[in-house]
Design a protein around this motif. Structure first.
Motif, PDB file in Angstrom:
ATOM      1  N   ILE A 713       0.840  -1.206   0.000  1.00 43.61           N
ATOM      2  CA  ILE A 713       0.000   0.000   0.000  1.00 43.61           C
ATOM      3  C   ILE A 713       0.873   1.253   0.000  1.00 43.61           C
ATOM      4  O   ILE A 713       0.598   2.227  -0.723  1.00 43.61           O
ATOM      5  N   LEU A 714       1.922   1.246   0.785  1.00 47.19           N
ATOM      6  CA  LEU A 714       2.832   2.395   0.847  1.00 47.19           C
ATOM      7  C   LEU A 714       3.475   2.644  -0.515  1.00 47.19           C
ATOM      8  O   LEU A 714       3.563   3.783  -0.981  1.00 47.19           O
ATOM      9  N   SER A 715       3.876   1.555  -1.171  1.00 43.42           N
ATOM     10  CA  SER A 715       4.459   1.670  -2.515  1.00 43.42           C
ATOM     11  C   SER A 715       3.434   2.250  -3.488  1.00 43.42           C
ATOM     12  O   SER A 715       3.772   3.075  -4.348  1.00 43.42           O
ATOM     13  N   PHE A 716       2.185   1.832  -3.352  1.00 41.11           N
ATOM     14  CA  PHE A 716       1.123   2.323  -4.229  1.00 41.11           C
ATOM     15  C   PHE A 716       0.992   3.842  -4.115  1.00 41.11           C
ATOM     16  O   PHE A 716       0.966   4.554  -5.130  1.00 41.11           O
ATOM     17  N   PHE A 717       0.897   4.357  -2.895  1.00 38.43           N
ATOM     18  CA  PHE A 717       0.696   5.797  -2.719  1.00 38.43           C
ATOM     19  C   PHE A 717       1.948   6.612  -3.057  1.00 38.43           C
ATOM     20  O   PHE A 717       1.845   7.768  -3.478  1.00 38.43           O
ATOM     21  N   ASN A 718       3.096   6.015  -2.937  1.00 38.00           N
ATOM     22  CA  ASN A 718       4.324   6.744  -3.255  1.00 38.00           C
ATOM     23  C   ASN A 718       4.586   6.814  -4.760  1.00 38.00           C
ATOM     24  O   ASN A 718       5.165   7.784  -5.255  1.00 38.00           O
ATOM     25  N   ILE A 719       4.143   5.801  -5.508  1.00 42.04           N
ATOM     26  CA  ILE A 719       4.568   5.682  -6.899  1.00 42.04           C
ATOM     27  C   ILE A 719       3.440   5.826  -7.918  1.00 42.04           C
ATOM     28  O   ILE A 719       3.586   6.496  -8.942  1.00 42.04           O
ATOM     29  N   ARG A 720       2.275   5.184  -7.658  1.00 37.12           N
ATOM     30  CA  ARG A 720       1.309   5.045  -8.767  1.00 37.12           C
ATOM     31  C   ARG A 720      -0.082   5.566  -8.464  1.00 37.12           C
ATOM     32  O   ARG A 720      -1.022   5.280  -9.214  1.00 37.12           O
ATOM     33  N   VAL A 721      -0.255   6.346  -7.410  1.00 32.89           N
ATOM     34  CA  VAL A 721      -1.599   6.811  -7.081  1.00 32.89           C
ATOM     35  C   VAL A 721      -2.169   7.727  -8.166  1.00 32.89           C
ATOM     36  O   VAL A 721      -3.376   7.676  -8.474  1.00 32.89           O
ATOM     37  N   ILE A 722      -1.320   8.565  -8.804  1.00 32.51           N
ATOM     38  CA  ILE A 722      -1.818   9.468  -9.846  1.00 32.51           C
ATOM     39  C   ILE A 722      -2.283   8.671 -11.063  1.00 32.51           C
ATOM     40  O   ILE A 722      -3.329   8.961 -11.663  1.00 32.51           O
ATOM     41  N   ARG A 723      -1.497   7.657 -11.442  1.00 34.55           N
ATOM     42  CA  ARG A 723      -1.922   6.833 -12.579  1.00 34.55           C
ATOM     43  C   ARG A 723      -3.222   6.090 -12.250  1.00 34.55           C
ATOM     44  O   ARG A 723      -4.068   5.872 -13.124  1.00 34.55           O
ATOM     45  N   TRP A 724      -3.359   5.676 -10.998  1.00 32.11           N
ATOM     46  CA  TRP A 724      -4.607   5.015 -10.576  1.00 32.11           C
ATOM     47  C   TRP A 724      -5.792   5.969 -10.734  1.00 32.11           C
ATOM     48  O   TRP A 724      -6.839   5.588 -11.256  1.00 32.11           O
ATOM     49  N   LEU A 725      -5.624   7.201 -10.297  1.00 32.38           N
ATOM     50  CA  LEU A 725      -6.702   8.184 -10.426  1.00 32.38           C
ATOM     51  C   LEU A 725      -7.047   8.432 -11.896  1.00 32.38           C
ATOM     52  O   LEU A 725      -8.217   8.616 -12.244  1.00 32.38           O
ATOM     53  N   ALA A 726      -6.029   8.425 -12.757  1.00 31.28           N
ATOM     54  CA  ALA A 726      -6.292   8.610 -14.186  1.00 31.28           C
ATOM     55  C   ALA A 726      -7.138   7.460 -14.728  1.00 31.28           C
ATOM     56  O   ALA A 726      -8.089   7.663 -15.490  1.00 31.28           O
ATOM     57  N   HIS A 727      -6.793   6.246 -14.341  1.00 35.92           N
ATOM     58  CA  HIS A 727      -7.567   5.088 -14.784  1.00 35.92           C
ATOM     59  C   HIS A 727      -8.987   5.140 -14.229  1.00 35.92           C
ATOM     60  O   HIS A 727      -9.950   4.808 -14.937  1.00 35.92           O
ATOM     61  N   MET A 728      -9.130   5.546 -12.971  1.00 37.05           N
ATOM     62  CA  MET A 728     -10.468   5.651 -12.380  1.00 37.05           C
ATOM     63  C   MET A 728     -11.291   6.716 -13.103  1.00 37.05           C
ATOM     64  O   MET A 728     -12.507   6.580 -13.260  1.00 37.05           O
ATOM     65  N   SER A 729     -10.634   7.752 -13.573  1.00 38.30           N
ATOM     66  CA  SER A 729     -11.328   8.781 -14.346  1.00 38.30           C
ATOM     67  C   SER A 729     -11.854   8.205 -15.648  1.00 38.30           C
ATOM     68  O   SER A 729     -12.995   8.439 -16.050  1.00 38.30           O
ATOM     69  N   VAL A 730     -11.020   7.447 -16.328  1.00 34.78           N
ATOM     70  CA  VAL A 730     -11.433   6.826 -17.581  1.00 34.78           C
ATOM     71  C   VAL A 730     -12.595   5.863 -17.350  1.00 34.78           C
ATOM     72  O   VAL A 730     -13.522   5.764 -18.153  1.00 34.78           O
ATOM     73  N   LEU A 731     -12.549   5.156 -16.226  1.00 35.23           N
ATOM     74  CA  LEU A 731     -13.611   4.199 -15.903  1.00 35.23           C
ATOM     75  C   LEU A 731     -14.883   4.883 -15.406  1.00 35.23           C
ATOM     76  O   LEU A 731     -15.893   4.210 -15.164  1.00 35.23           O
ATOM     77  N   GLY A 732     -14.839   6.200 -15.255  1.00 30.98           N
ATOM     78  CA  GLY A 732     -16.006   6.921 -14.752  1.00 30.98           C
ATOM     79  C   GLY A 732     -16.225   6.715 -13.269  1.00 30.98           C
ATOM     80  O   GLY A 732     -17.364   6.771 -12.783  1.00 30.98           O
TER      81      GLY A 732
END
Length: 753
Positions: A713-732
């Motif tokens: 989880i720590l790795s997720f928030f440090n490295i890829r949280v922005i990309r996750w938000l971008a994907h969530m945006s695409v998914l609506g």
């Protein structure tokens, strides 16, 4: 008795007008023709409708009367007077048509009748109009062409043609006066009526023939008196409620199926009687209870089918811990409200007004039932034009928070008295006492007479195994024996799910193993060490199925089942493979396919690998996650959720880190206009949407186990949280992303963010 004497009770919102003409052709015949009769009908309708010219019309015409209706609508549509002739109001009104033995293509017996009318012409016989019309194919073809040309698309959908099935006798057998081919208009629906031509509009009592007839008529009538919201309003309403709507929660989206013919009829008859009971003192909530596997969901599904056929199904919501978000209490009332709005423009308008200044996501449970259910469906609004709609809630015990089940129940009971709704609720037994019990009628399947249960299960087993016997050909003769059926019934009672699982298990293999499998099931003993609980026999069956499936796929089966039983959505083979085996998806898909193919008696596995796999019955994951029942087959829920969370986080690590299609290396990169460039696999979509849910569930069940996720989880928030938000945006799913992060915060897990 004539239809006009029955219809007022069955169509309470209708005003009945009878139009009669002299249909005699042998004696005292009418010398008027079709045009004169049609004009007379139009004039009578105009006189009756001067005060309410926009009311919808349901035409019912028998035989030649159907031709009169066709001609009348042609004349009304062709009227071009200025100012508009009131007859045009008839053409413009929303209408439906029921034809009873109307000879759209004529009658073969018209020629014989012509001869008879000529013989009796000195006594008043008249062939020049009615009989000549029925024998003149060219005239009928022209009439049919003109009629179809003036019908709207809605009118075409709201047309039903009944045809006779019994021959007429008049001094000698005549056979069918109007054949099925001639009685069908060529569009709309058609239905058989078990009677002669002359009996089609006459009923001696409210018998089976009448009930079938009125059921079909209501399919035309109900959309007229309650057409539902228009498409613009439907879209607007869905958008306002979408944050709390669960697509796929309706009965028609389940893989349940209806009751086998002639089973559970005592219960279904009682349910339909309750649904139609208009006594204001009658209970408005029907609660069907029973332990898992007794057939509650199948009964609820069949009840929905019958309500839909009768035109009184308001909404259905089938709760499940293994299907989308159908287990979330906050989604129940908004999803029901949307379905009710689809059925009624008045309800839809009231819902939009209630949501004008409020977000559905900000509403409490009490707010949702007040604003979305009891307000819009209040009786004084006449939301369904004087009718009561039935809402079906199945699997109510499977919502996410058992403490809120009683709150939901109490809210329904507390607000049901003043609404044009009734609620049918099915669940396992939950609690004995509830406030507002006077509104509640309860039936417990566990107390149903055993002889009735055994009879129904025996009918089901004979039908299912009988189909397998047909596949066996000559080897299937005399199989299954009555002793074998009795053995299965004895082991199954009172659990329908046992019988269903046995039949599926026996039939999923090749023909040469069918008989062997049935013998093995009958010889099987309960799980060693288990007490003889009500579930011991189905537990033994589930254990036998898993043991039979294990072998070279044993480890894969454990991984696949562990993911499926806690999944927040129905996962496809491709999705499971990408989550469990992200480094080699092709080999992973093969391994997953092999694993699930051995479990088809407990899993519904579609042929299309892109479609989701479904657990056939919730009693199977119940068995797997109960240590006392499953023994060596036990799956610890907290461990399954932890593994699912890990799988999601690792898949996002593998795919989000290497994919910089959107140029998101810079944490300040824009998230705008990425929709057209996105290609998100179903597995990655699942991981993005549900990983936080699995983390929180792990934390709830076993906080110590959740700590094992800390580094990922720590790795997720440090490295890829922005990309996750971008994907969530695409998914609506941006709103869900924000909500999920808030839930992490509420669970005191903010140290990760």
């Amino acid at each position: 008795m004539w239809l006009k004497e029955f219809l007022p009770k069955d169509l309470p919102a209708a005003r009945i007008m009878a139009f009669e003409y002299n249909s005699k052709w042998l004696y005292d015949a009418d010398f008027q023709g079709l045009h004169e009769h049609a004009s007379a009908l139009l004039n009578a309708l105009v006189d009756q409708r001067r005060e309410s010219p926009s009311r919808p019309i349901l035409f019912i015409g028998h035989s030649y009367g159907g031709l009169v209706i066709k001609k009348a609508l042609i004349l009304a549509r062709k009227s071009k007077m200025d100012p508009p002739d009131p007859q045009q109001w008839i053409a413009d009104a929303e209408s439906g048509i029921v034809f009873l033995g109307t000879p759209h293509q004529g009658s073969n017996h018209a020629t014989f009748a012509l001869i008879g009318s000529l013989i009796y012409r000195p006594f008043g016989g008249n062939y020049t109009h009615v009989l000549k019309l029925l024998s003149d194919g060219d005239v009928l073809v022209e009439l049919d062409r003109d009629f179809k040309g003036v019908l709207s698309e809605n009118q075409k959908k709201r047309t039903i043609c009944f045809y006779e099935t019994k021959g007429q006798t008049w001094s000698w057998p005549l056979g069918l006066l109007v054949t099925r081919t001639s009685a069908y208009l060529g569009q709309g629906a058609e239905a058989a009526m078990e009677c002669t031509h002359n009996e089609m509009n006459k009923f001696f009592n409210r018998n089976e023939r009448y009930e079938k007839f009125i059921g079909e008529v209501k399919r035309v009538y109900d959309p007229l008196v309650n057409p539902g919201a228009n498409e613009v309003v439907k879209k607007k309403l869905y958008k306002r409620l979408s944050a709390r709507i669960v697509d796929g929660s309706a009965y028609s989206s389940t893989n349940v199926g209806h009751c086998t013919a002639e089973t559970c009829e005592d219960i279904l008859i009682q349910l339909m009687s309750w649904a139609y009971d208009s006594d204001p003192r009658a209970a408005k909530v029907y609660w069907l209870t029973g332990m898992a596997g007794t057939g509650k969901t199948t009964i609820a599904y069949t009840f929905c089918e019958r309500l839909k056929h009768e035109g009184i199904l308001g909404a259905s919501f089938f709760c499940s811990t293994i299907a989308n978000d159908t287990h979330k209490t906050d989604h129940v009332f908004p999803t029901i409200a949307n379905a009710l709005g689809v059925h009624s423009q008045r309800v839809a308008d009231a819902l939009l007004e209630a949501l004008k200044d409020t977000k559905v996501s900000d509403m409490t449970l009490n707010d949702t039932i007040l604003a979305l259910i009891s307000g819009p469906t209040a009786i004084e609004r006449s939301p369904f034009h004087g009718k009561t709609r039935i809402v079906v809630l199945d699997g109510f015990d499977q919502v996410e928070d058992r403490n809120r089940v009683e709150a939901l129940f109490s809210l329904i009971l507390g607000h049901i008295s003043g609404v044009a709704l009734k609620f049918f609720i099915s669940s396992r037994p939950l609690f004995d006492k509830l406030d507002g019990a006077k509104q509640l009628l309860r039936y417990n399947l566990d107390s149903r007479p055993e002889r009735d249960v055994r009879k129904d299960i025996a009918l089901y087993v004979r039908q299912r195994l009988g189909l397998l016997a047909t596949d066996l050909g000559d080897e299937g003769e005399g199989w299954p024996t009555e002793d074998q059926v009795d053995a299965v019934v004895g082991r199954a009672t009172p659990l329908f799910i046992y019988a269903a699982t046995v039949c599926t298990y026996v039939g999923e293999r090749s023909n040469n193993q069918i008989k062997r499998r049935l013998r093995a099931v009958i010889d099987n003993a309960p799980v060693k060490g288990s007490t003889q609980s009500p579930t011991s026999k189905v537990d033994a069956l589930y254990a036998q199925i898993i043991d039979g499936a294990s072998g070279e796929f044993n480890n894969d089966i454990k991984d696949v089942l562990g993911l499926i039983i806690v999944a927040r959505d129905h996962l496809s083979i491709q999705s499971i493979a990408s989550l469990l085996f992200p480094s080699d998806r092709m080999d992973g898909e093969s391994r997953v396919s092999d694993a699930v193919s051995t479990l088809r008696s407990v899993l519904s596995v579609p042929s299309d690998q892109d479609e989701g796999i479904k657990v056939i019955h919730s009693s199977f994951p119940d068995f797997l996650t109960d240590r006392d029942r499953s023994k060596e087959h036990y799956y610890k829920r907290s461990e399954c959720h932890r593994k699912a969370a890990t799988n999601c986080l690792h898949l996002m690590e593998a795919l989000l880190d290497k994919d910089d299609t959107w140029g998101l290396q810079d944490l300040d990169a824009s998230l705008i206009d990425v929709q057209d460039r996105a290609d998100i696999s179903s597995g990655l979509a699942y991981a993005c949407i549900h990983w936080i849910s699995h983390v929180i569930e792990t934390y709830h069940l076993e906080a110590a186990s959740a700590m094992e996720l800390e580094s990922d989880i720590l790795s997720f928030f440090n490295i890829r949280v922005i990309r996750w938000l971008a994907h969530m945006s695409v998914l609506g799913k941006v709103d869900l992303a924000a909500e999920s992060l808030r839930k992490l915060e509420l669970e005191n897990m903010v140290r990760y963010i």
